[in-house]
Design a protein around this motif. Structure first.
Motif, mmCIF file in Angstrom:
data_model
loop_
_atom_site.group_PDB
_atom_site.id
_atom_site.type_symbol
_atom_site.label_atom_id
_atom_site.label_comp_id
_atom_site.label_asym_id
_atom_site.label_seq_id
_atom_site.Cartn_x
_atom_site.Cartn_y
_atom_site.Cartn_z
ATOM 1 N N ASP A 1 0.938 -1.386 -0.319
ATOM 2 C CA ASP A 1 0.235 -0.092 -0.301
ATOM 3 C C ASP A 1 0.645 1.440 -0.033
ATOM 4 O O ASP A 1 2.287 1.190 0.253
ATOM 5 N N ARG A 2 -0.099 2.140 0.375
ATOM 6 C CA ARG A 2 1.274 3.473 -0.083
ATOM 7 C C ARG A 2 2.267 3.696 1.119
ATOM 8 O O ARG A 2 2.621 4.396 0.920
ATOM 9 N N GLU A 3 1.581 3.278 1.641
ATOM 10 C CA GLU A 3 2.465 3.433 3.715
ATOM 11 C C GLU A 3 3.337 2.942 3.629
ATOM 12 O O GLU A 3 4.639 3.094 4.710
ATOM 13 N N THR A 4 3.062 1.827 3.329
ATOM 14 C CA THR A 4 4.272 0.934 2.854
ATOM 15 C C THR A 4 4.957 0.718 2.148
ATOM 16 O O THR A 4 6.440 1.082 2.853
ATOM 17 N N ARG A 5 4.345 1.282 1.228
ATOM 18 C CA ARG A 5 5.749 2.075 0.124
ATOM 19 C C ARG A 5 6.992 2.783 0.479
ATOM 20 O O ARG A 5 8.055 2.611 0.157
ATOM 21 N N ASN A 6 6.161 3.669 1.096
ATOM 22 C CA ASN A 6 6.861 4.588 1.276
ATOM 23 C C ASN A 6 7.738 5.102 2.860
ATOM 24 O O ASN A 6 9.330 5.236 2.662
ATOM 25 N N GLU A 7 7.438 4.153 3.211
ATOM 26 C CA GLU A 7 8.083 3.656 4.808
ATOM 27 C C GLU A 7 9.249 2.796 4.250
ATOM 28 O O GLU A 7 10.437 3.069 4.356
#
Length: 107
Positions: A26-32
């Motif tokens: 997801d977007r948050e995991t990709r950013n992290e």
């Protein structure tokens, strides 16, 4: 469920995994993950391996793994590692325990 059920489920999950696991992010995991890649060595596979080890260690250390194993299989991680339940280790049968003590980890 029992210790035998847990052993069977772990073996089945292990064989189903194979050598590679594909995960949609997801977007948050990709950013992290992007932040970690930038901060560390940029080796995505190594970071994922480290993350799994860290989560595993954390769940063992906090007792969260024991909680979930007790809920699903009525055993603890120590019982899994030893290959026998506490009752089997002590030579006691379940009938020798008070019923309230028998399920002290379950709600």
């Amino acid at each position: 469920m029992s210790l035998d059920d847990l052993n069977a489920d772990v073996k089945a999950a292990y064989s189903d995994l194979g050598d590679e696991v594909r995960v949609d992010l997801d977007r948050e995991t990709r950013n992290e993950l992007a932040m970690l890649l930038a901060a560390f060595d940029g080796n995505r596979e190594e970071l994922v391996r480290r993350a799994i080890h860290a989560l595993y260690r954390s769940t063992v250390d906090t007792g969260d793994l024991d909680f979930h194993l007790r809920q699903g299989y009525d055993v603890t991680y120590d019982e899994y590692l030893s290959g026998m339940t506490y009752d089997e280790m002590s030579g006691n049968s379940v009938s020798q325990f008070d019923q309230s003590d028998e399920r002290r980890y379950q709600q």
